[in-house]
Design an enzyme around this catalytic site. Structure first.
Site, mmCIF file in Angstrom:
data_model
loop_
_atom_site.group_PDB
_atom_site.id
_atom_site.type_symbol
_atom_site.label_atom_id
_atom_site.label_comp_id
_atom_site.label_asym_id
_atom_site.label_seq_id
_atom_site.Cartn_x
_atom_site.Cartn_y
_atom_site.Cartn_z
ATOM 1 C CB CYS A 135 7.635 3.832 8.608
ATOM 2 S SG CYS A 135 7.618 3.797 10.398
ATOM 3 C CG ASP A 136 8.956 3.798 2.013
ATOM 4 O OD1 ASP A 136 8.664 4.997 1.852
ATOM 5 O OD2 ASP A 136 8.861 2.954 1.105
ATOM 6 C CB SER A 137 4.236 1.071 3.172
ATOM 7 O OG SER A 137 4.300 0.901 4.565
ATOM 8 N N GLY A 167 8.917 -1.304 5.528
ATOM 9 C CA GLY A 167 10.256 -1.290 6.101
ATOM 10 C C GLY A 167 10.332 -0.320 7.261
#
Length: 205
Positions: A75-77, A113
């Site tokens: 995950c990434d933000s 994402g």
């Protein structure tokens, strides 16, 4: 089957636990700046998705041996501010202060994402990736409150220099979209990606 979370984020872990999943945590250690710098003229959503892919793939060698029948999620933000700047973790008090002074009273778009890798017998048999966006309406903290918030250290290591589920929640006037995405892992997006790789979310409860 186990869900492997390729993230050190306690917020993501908390969301999954509250949703009935006890994931295995394996931190990717990906150089986020290097991954982003290698992209050629990417759109903002493509940046967070590429970072999520890199994180999921980074833990594969270890996970394939430890948990050969599993699902890995990276995950990434990042925050896309009103002036078009894509913001990750500020890292310093000075950077976090500057961001809050620019975004107070405005709206931004939190991009999250995700990448899912389905393992069977230690081999990747399915992969799916995507992104989610949520509009954040920021309040205007007083100088006293902002300095107190910065002193806690919380906004330094989170995307956009704010949280929804922590102290930063005091300074968010509202959101339009998925709250779990703002915290760090979108349950609706994850459910959809799981379906793409042939896994029902209820099998992970």
């Amino acid at each position: 089957m186990r869900l492997v979370l390729a993230s050190a984020s306690p917020a993501r872990l908390s969301v999954l636990r509250a949703a009935g999943i006890e994931p295995v945590v394996r931190v990717s250690g990906v150089d986020e700046d290097a991954v982003a710098a290698a992209l050629v003229d990417p759109k903002p959503a493509e940046v967070v998705t590429a970072l999520a892919v890199a994180k999921a793939e980074a833990v594969l060698p270890l996970v394939a041996t430890e948990f050969p029948d599993s699902v890995v999620i990276g995950c990434d933000s990042m925050l896309l501010t009103a002036d078009g700047t894509l913001e990750g973790k500020p890292g310093t008090v000075e950077a976090a202060r500057d961001r809050w002074r620019r975004m107070a009273g405005t709206s931004g778009t939190l991009l999250t994402g995700h990448c899912l890798l389905r393992l069977r017998g230690g081999e990747v048999v399915g992969r799916a990736a995507g992104s989610e966006q949520t509009t954040i309406r920021f309040g205007r903290p007083s100088e006293e409150d902002l300095e107190a918030y910065l002193a806690t250290g919380e906004p330094l290591q989170v995307a956009g220099a704010f949280t929804l589920d922590g102290l930063g929640g005091w300074f968010v006037d509202g959101i339009d979209g998925d709250p779990s995405s703002v915290i760090g892992i979108s349950l609706p997006l994850t459910r959809g990606l799981l379906a793409e790789v042939g896994v029902a979310v209820s099998t992970l409860w």
